[in-house]
Design an enzyme around this catalytic site. Structure first.
Site, PDB file in Angstrom:
ATOM      1  CD  GLU A  78      15.757 -33.802  43.502  1.00 18.74           C
ATOM      2  OE1 GLU A  78      17.080 -33.750  43.761  1.00 18.74           O
ATOM      3  OE2 GLU A  78      14.880 -34.678  43.920  1.00 18.74           O
ATOM      4  CE  LYS A 147      18.383 -33.724  47.196  1.00 19.02           C
ATOM      5  NZ  LYS A 147      17.839 -34.729  46.349  1.00 19.02           N
ATOM      6  CB  CYS A 208      14.177 -34.024  47.089  1.00 20.25           C
ATOM      7  SG  CYS A 208      13.363 -35.874  46.916  1.00 20.25           S
ATOM      8  N   PRO A 388       3.066 -64.431  28.505  1.00 18.70           N
ATOM      9  CG  PRO A 388       5.286 -65.474  28.456  1.00 18.70           C
ATOM     10  CD  PRO A 388       4.520 -63.938  28.424  1.00 18.70           C
ATOM     11  CG  LEU A 389      -2.776 -65.835  30.995  1.00 21.37           C
ATOM     12  CD1 LEU A 389      -2.492 -64.948  32.143  1.00 21.37           C
ATOM     13  CD2 LEU A 389      -4.080 -65.249  30.102  1.00 21.37           C
ATOM     14  CB  SER A 390       1.273 -70.218  33.561  1.00 26.04           C
ATOM     15  OG  SER A 390       0.850 -69.210  34.553  1.00 26.04           O
ATOM     16  N   GLY A 391      -2.247 -69.084  33.608  1.00 24.11           N
ATOM     17  CA  GLY A 391      -3.596 -69.438  34.465  1.00 24.11           C
ATOM     18  C   GLY A 391      -3.093 -69.331  36.060  1.00 24.11           C
ATOM     19  CG  ASP A 394       3.443 -64.992  40.388  1.00 21.20           C
ATOM     20  OD1 ASP A 394       2.875 -64.593  41.257  1.00 21.20           O
ATOM     21  OD2 ASP A 394       4.337 -65.958  40.467  1.00 21.20           O
ATOM     22  CB  SER A 395       1.125 -65.071  34.094  1.00 20.38           C
ATOM     23  OG  SER A 395       0.161 -66.255  34.446  1.00 20.38           O
TER      24      SER A 395
END
Length: 761
Positions: A78, A147, A208, A388-391, A394-395
């Site tokens: 589309e 459409k 669609c 930013p890797l916090s351990g 989520d990160s």
């Protein structure tokens, strides 16, 4: 057994007869003289909104591939010429004009010679703008199909830019733009709802959303003899959604017969959505061709050779179809004196049914956001990512997704994709003919991770972040922010004469929250500083994209600091639930080879923004006053089931009533809505996030609500209190009646119709 399958088995049987000399080839050819074989192709295209050069390159490549395969029908997605995600650019006349210029370029050359092509583009007719499929053959426009039912919910806003076509009775003449008319020697073309009648079959477009409407056009078109349906789509990825889509294609032809072709975009075309391809071809309810759902390819086609006589045979065997076809409403058609089908040839093999390919939710989380990140990286001009890797979970999920992206890039290069290779060489700054062959080495060139520790950070999270970075291959930094925090607190003390304390050290809630916010916001500032200056430090051009890592549940509850390190350029997990992310971590620890993720997933979620004491340790679910599992329930009820506070309370009484009292459920609902409404303003600045979840609170386009609430919800909460009081009174009355019945030796009578309001509590 389906007729598609039957047709395939019959062909095998006749080939066996020939091999063993049981049937002369001449007799076989006479027997199959009426067999109608059709080769069709449908596309996944990775288009980019408003980049007409990119889009035209992909369109032309798809046509070339279709022709090389021998296909006589080529279906694209589309609005493929402009890109689906142009949004308010559709309101600009330039966008429509450029689309016509591109179509003219396709028609003046040999692209449509011998192949029916369906192109998606906006068209203006009588001052109204329509979302159209333009069907072309042999350098002419055969018809334009606007459409009729526009997508206008969730992420879709088609009614903002387009008008739905409502004239179903007949086709109208459309006057082509003068330059197009002169170039094609064609003044008018049929415009509207209808189909193309070829000499040997009938073909129609269904766009669609029309497939999913209560009365889809293909039902009526099938009764009018249409055998091939072409659905051009712009459908985005959402976890666990693919099965719903495929069931719709299968259902469209299972009881009516037909060849259903579906084409979709694939990739990030400039926004929060990832279009997840999976173009397919269905014959009489059987999937005979399916392309990938997630891929780094710009162009991918699915081909099928089908027998249209199998469609006619199925329809002829269904009495109700025959009866309804005999009294159908006539749909307008365009007659084209041209044959699409080929008669039987032994060298032509029919496409046989396939087992449908599905990804697990964990694979969807890895591959969908991974492909989205790659498109964003290569099209943004950035030199890489910074996270930013916090351990924490989520990160670490974001880091794992980037690691997966690097694996996909190296794998695609090994498979010979020159476009992916060229992009990877450019972004990774490879020279002297070198290119990525190892995903960890590639990650080190394009991915920075930073652990921004404070006095409140634990050694466990610091070591987990370092180990994960090593497994992925990122360039990892370990930074302490205590000096910056101390400097800001000294400045504050100089200005006010006061120094805030944490709650565990005797401070107030206001002081405690302020100290946490300082740490969180310093991390955001530091992340953007590093993203802009680290390329300079390492003699690289450009900049790094900062990746955010807040999940959908934290956004819903507002459990994040406004302008903290959840504020970033983009966020690949912003609409994925905590529960799904934890399942993903367990999967990725094994399947992606990042074994440290298992330990990260097992650790209790904590922000590590408060000091740890012998009698206190900060935990997310304690801070929020609810579990992530409960948050997911609240989110689905609020968005998917459209529940306000009162209806949510009623539904949860059924869901949780066996373990909680109405009063306890009431307090939980009130607590959620209080903090949801207090923090709703944070959604107005939420980092652009990959859309993956149907209860996302994203404020930009998906979940449109006010951000200033009366957080006391006085009217609604009063109604809940009244319901709790009524339920408690009813429960007391029922208990009393039961006691009286017992004291009467089982002879008591409960009033008819009194029911049992406490059932399920």
């Amino acid at each position: 057994m389906s007729l598609c399958c039957s047709s395939f088995l019959i062909r095998i049987m006749w080939e066996t007869f020939i091999v063993f000399g049981l049937l002369p080839l001449r007799k076989l050819q006479r027997h199959f003289v009426k067999m109608r074989l059709l080769k069709v192709a449908t596309c996944n295209l990775n288009q980019w909104a408003m980049d007409f050069d990119c889009n035209m390159k992909n369109i032309k490549e798809s046509i070339s591939m279709a022709k090389e395969s021998g296909a006589v029908i080529r279906l694209g997605p589309e609005l493929e010429i402009t890109g689906y995600g142009c949004e308010d650019h559709f309101l600009e006349l330039d966008t429509v004009t450029h689309a016509w210029d591109c179509l003219k370029e396709l028609l003046l050359d040999d692209w449509t010679d011998g192949i029916l092509c369906s192109f998606g583009m906006p068209v203006i007719k009588g001052s109204k703008r329509y979302n159209c499929q333009v069907l072309c053959l042999n350098r002419k426009i055969v018809m334009i199909r606007p459409k009729m039912w526009l997508a206008n919910d969730g992420n879709y806003r088609e009614l903002r830019w387009f008008t739905a076509w409502k004239q179903k009775e007949h086709l109208e003449d459309f006057l082509l733009p003068s330059d197009i008319s002169e170039a094609l020697s064609q003044t008018t073309v049929p415009f509207g709802y209808g189909y193309i009648q070829f000499l040997d079959t009938a073909v129609a477009a269904e766009v669609c959303e029309e497939l999913f409407s209560p009365m889809p056009p293909h039902a009526e078109l099938a009764l009018n003899g249409v055998e091939v349906f072409m659905n051009a789509s712009g459908s985005h990825h959402q976890l666990r959604k693919l099965d719903l889509r495929l069931r719709a294609f299968i259902g469209a032809t299972h009881t009516r017969g037909g060849v259903y072709m579906y084409s979709n975009h694939q990739g990030c075309d400039g926004g929060r959505l990832y279009y997840d391809g999976c173009s397919c071809i269905v014959v009489n309810g059987d999937v005979v061709a399916q392309s990938s759902q997630f891929s780094l390819k710009d162009v991918e086609l699915a081909f099928a050779q089908v027998d249209l006589d199998a469609v006619a045979s199925l329809r002829g065997s269904i009495s109700s179809f025959q009866e309804q076809a005999s009294c159908k409403r006539k749909v307008s058609s365009v007659a084209v004196h041209y044959k699409l089908c080929k008669s039987f040839k032994l060298q032509m093999s029919l496409s046989s049914p396939l087992k449908i390919q599905y990804h697990s939710p964990e694979e969807e989380i890895a591959f969908g956001p991974g492909c989205w990140l790659w498109d964003y990286l290569r099209r943004s001009g950035a030199s890489g990512f910074l996270l930013p890797l916090s351990g924490g979970a989520d990160s670490s999920s974001v880091a794992a997704i980037v690691g997966c992206m690097c694996q996909l890039v190296v794998k695609e290069i090994a498979n010979g994709d020159e476009k992916v290779k060229a992009d990877a060489v450019r972004i990774g700054r490879y020279t002297d003919g070198q290119f990525p062959t190892d995903n960890k080495e590639f990650a080190r060139r394009i991915f920075y991770t930073v652990f921004m520790g404070s006095e409140n950070s634990s050694n466990a999270t610091r070591s987990r972040a370092k180990l994960l970075a090593e497994e992925i291959g990122s360039w990892h930094l370990d930074v302490s922010i205590d000096g910056v925090v101390s400097a800001l607190l000294c400045l504050f003390q100089t200005l006010t004469g006061k120094r805030p304390r944490y709650k565990v050290d005797g401070g107030s809630n206001i002081e405690n929250l302020g100290l946490q916010n300082i740490q969180a916001r310093i991390r955001m500032v530091l992340a953007f500083m590093l993203a802009s200056l680290l390329p300079w430090v390492h003699n690289k051009p450009g900049f790094y994209l900062v990746l955010g890592s807040s999940n959908v549940d934290e956004g819903l509850r507002g459990y994040l600091t406004k302008y903290d390190c959840s504020s970033a350029d983009i966020n690949p997990i912003g609409s994925i639930s905590k529960q799904d992310l934890r399942r993903f971590l367990r999967w990725a620890a094994v399947q992606l080879g990042f074994s440290s993720l298992a330990e990260i997933e097992a650790a209790p979620p904590t922000a590590e923004l408060e000091p740890v004491r012998s009698n206190y340790s900060q935990l997310d679910e304690v801070d929020m006053g609810m579990t992530y599992e409960e948050l997911s329930v609240y989110g689905r009820m609020r968005k998917i089931f459209r529940c306000g506070p009162v209806s949510m309370f009623k539904n949860l009484c059924y869901k949780w009533g066996t373990k909680l009292s109405p009063a306890e459920i009431s307090e939980k609902v009130k607590h959620f809505f209080k903090y949801y409404s207090i923090n709703r303003h944070k959604m107005t600045v939420l980092t652009p996030s990959y859309h993956a979840e149907s209860y996302s609170p994203e404020d930009n386009r998906f979940d449109l609500r006010q951000f200033l609430y009366n957080a006391r919800w006085p009217y609604q909460f009063r109604k809940i209190d009244e319901l709790v009081q009524q339920l408690d009174s009813d429960k007391v009355a029922i208990t009393k009646a039961a006691d009286e019945e017992t004291s009467d030796g089982g002879m008591g009578v409960v009033a008819a119709g009194s029911g049992n309001p406490s059932a399920g509590f």
